[in-house]
Design a protein around this motif. Structure first.
Motif, short mmCIF file in Angstrom:
data_model
loop_
_atom_site.label_atom_id
_atom_site.label_comp_id
_atom_site.label_asym_id
_atom_site.label_seq_id
_atom_site.Cartn_x
_atom_site.Cartn_y
_atom_site.Cartn_z
N LEU A 1 0.83 -1.21 0.00
CA LEU A 1 0.00 0.00 0.00
C LEU A 1 0.86 1.26 0.00
O LEU A 1 0.60 2.20 -0.77
CB LEU A 1 -0.91 0.00 1.23
N VAL A 2 1.91 1.28 0.83
CA VAL A 2 2.81 2.44 0.89
C VAL A 2 3.50 2.63 -0.46
O VAL A 2 3.58 3.75 -0.99
CB VAL A 2 3.84 2.28 2.01
N GLY A 3 3.96 1.53 -1.04
CA GLY A 3 4.62 1.61 -2.34
C GLY A 3 3.69 2.12 -3.42
O GLY A 3 4.07 2.93 -4.28
N ALA A 4 2.43 1.63 -3.39
CA ALA A 4 1.44 2.05 -4.38
C ALA A 4 1.14 3.54 -4.25
O ALA A 4 1.04 4.26 -5.26
CB ALA A 4 0.17 1.24 -4.21
N LEU A 5 1.01 4.03 -3.01
CA LEU A 5 0.74 5.45 -2.80
C LEU A 5 1.90 6.32 -3.29
O LEU A 5 1.68 7.37 -3.91
CB LEU A 5 0.48 5.72 -1.31
N VAL B 1 1.78 6.30 -7.14
CA VAL B 1 0.70 7.17 -7.63
C VAL B 1 1.09 8.63 -7.49
O VAL B 1 0.85 9.45 -8.40
CB VAL B 1 -0.61 6.88 -6.87
N GLY B 2 1.70 8.98 -6.36
CA GLY B 2 2.13 10.36 -6.15
C GLY B 2 3.15 10.81 -7.18
O GLY B 2 3.07 11.92 -7.71
N VAL B 3 4.12 9.94 -7.47
CA VAL B 3 5.15 10.28 -8.46
C VAL B 3 4.55 10.43 -9.85
O VAL B 3 4.85 11.38 -10.58
CB VAL B 3 6.26 9.20 -8.47
#
Length: 416
Positions: free
Chosen positions: A249-253, A256-258
């Motif tokens: 989840l942290v990696g996905a967020l 997405v932010g990048v």
């Protein structure tokens, strides 16, 4: 009239004025926010002084001590800078109003004149009527704005203040958040008083999303997330699957932010790319133009200005006599404190807010830290210490239970 009856009359009158009548009086008859706030402050101090005289005691706690230091700093800065008395007298509302509300809360917490049930149901009723009022304000702005006699320019987004004071979107947001959070985290108690708790949470959540307080919407989503995440965390925190899911989840967020950092949506919201907004050169340019965002004001103050140890004096950032901003057009307790009272004043304000937050009935550790950070966040976006609605609702709904006074927690000093 017994003191307890007088206390109740003043308490309910102030709630009526701050949450139901104040905005209308401002809008239709031009009553000043400052005048109304000082009137409420005077009424609160009158109640406390009468109580102190009757009991022969005064309250001496960290809240009172740091509030007094804050007040003394304002007076000294006003005199040193040789400012017109109206500046430092008006600025004194920032320590005086929280002190007045705290002292009256202290009395109720000790004596139990107004029960928590009565306070919750009162604020719940006020919160329930906000939705139809907001719908009227949203859909009939062009018709109603012609009745404006406040002397303030009220844009459509400033008109969404419900029944509170004009431009009190953050105050309304916090009121709704406090009611929702109380129903979520004290569900077993609240369901004894009101039916359909879940339906009420949904209704007030819809009301919240009609306001213009984006911070309140974010905090509301965080609160909802904790309802689901915390039980899962306590049950599965030691398992590999849980750790892997959190990592994913942290990696996905982050991904997405990048990917979205330069998207059209982000640029529309920020007014440009993230790199451009967080460039010190651009921040300085916007600051010089008077259009800098709050975080850009801080960037400029930290990077391109000499440290203001004691500031330029009360209301140096915003001139209360003319209504003009001498810097960028932002209401912010923290930014104003730095420019007006310097780094020393900002530290005093932060300690004062911390002492106020310690009075609330909330668990130590992460829950208290979360609450304190929320107060700091709102202090960044509004002048929270002069907001009657925010302070009164917070002490009424988050304060320790009335009538369950614990003497060792609060120091009292006899006056004789």
């Amino acid at each position: 009239m017994h003191f307890s009856a007088g206390y109740k009359v003043v308490y309910y009158f102030i709630v009526l004025l701050a949450f139901l009548l104040g905005g209308t009086l401002q809008f239709l008859f031009g009553l000043s926010n400052t005048v109304l706030t000082f009137l409420i402050c005077a009424l609160l101090f009158s109640i406390y002084i009468l109580y102190a005289l009757l009991k022969g005691r005064i309250v001496m706690t960290k809240v009172v001590i740091w509030g007094s230091i804050y007040l003394a700093l304002i007076i000294v800065m006003g005199l040193v800078k040789q400012l017109h008395p109206v500046y430092w007298i008006a600025y004194s509302i920032f320590p005086l109003l929280p002190l007045a509300i705290y002292l009256v809360y202290f009395i109720n917490q000790k004596e139990g004149y107004v029960s928590f049930r009565s306070m919750f149901l009162l604020f719940y009723s006020i919160a329930v009527i906000q939705l139809p009022v907001l719908l009227i304000q949203k859909n009939f702005y062009n018709l109603l704005i012609g009745l404006n006699r406040s002397g303030q320019k009220i844009e459509w987004y400033d008109f969404m203040y419900g029944t509170l004071f004009i431009k009190s979107d953050h105050s309304l947001g916090i009121l709704l958040l406090l009611i929702i959070a109380t129903m979520i985290f004290r569900r077993d108690l609240i369901r004894k008083w009101i039916p359909w708790v879940n339906l009420s949470i949904i209704y007030l959540g819809v009301t919240l999303f009609l306001t213009e307080s984006n911070i309140s919407k974010l905090v509301f989503l965080i609160i909802l997330a904790t309802v689901f995440v915390v039980p899962i965390y306590h049950r599965y925190k030691g398992t590999f699957v849980f750790k892997a899911a959190v990592g994913f989840l942290v990696g996905a967020l982050i991904a997405v932010g990048v990917l979205m950092r330069n998207s059209d949506l982000v640029q529309r919201k920020l007014g440009g790319t993230i790199e451009r907004q967080f460039s010190i050169e651009q921040a300085q340019r916007f600051y010089d133009l008077g259009t800098a965002k709050r975080f850009q004001v801080i960037m400029v103050a930290v990077s391109n200005m000499e440290t203001k140890w004691f500031g330029d004096g009360p209301y140096s950032y915003f001139d209360i006599r003319t209504g003009e901003f001498r810097q960028t057009r932002h209401f912010s307790q923290l930014i104003w404190s730095y420019y007006d009272l310097g780094l020393v004043g900002l530290i005093v304000v932060l300690i004062f807010i911390f002492c106020l937050a310690k009075q609330f009935q909330i668990d130590r550790g992460i829950p208290f830290l979360f609450l304190f950070l929320i107060f700091i966040l709102y202090s960044f976006y509004t002048t929270i210490l002069s907001d009657v609605a925010i302070l009164l609702a917070a002490f009424s709904l988050l304060g320790k239970t009335p009538g369950n006074f614990q003497g060792e927690q609060i120091a009292l000093t006899k006056t004789d």
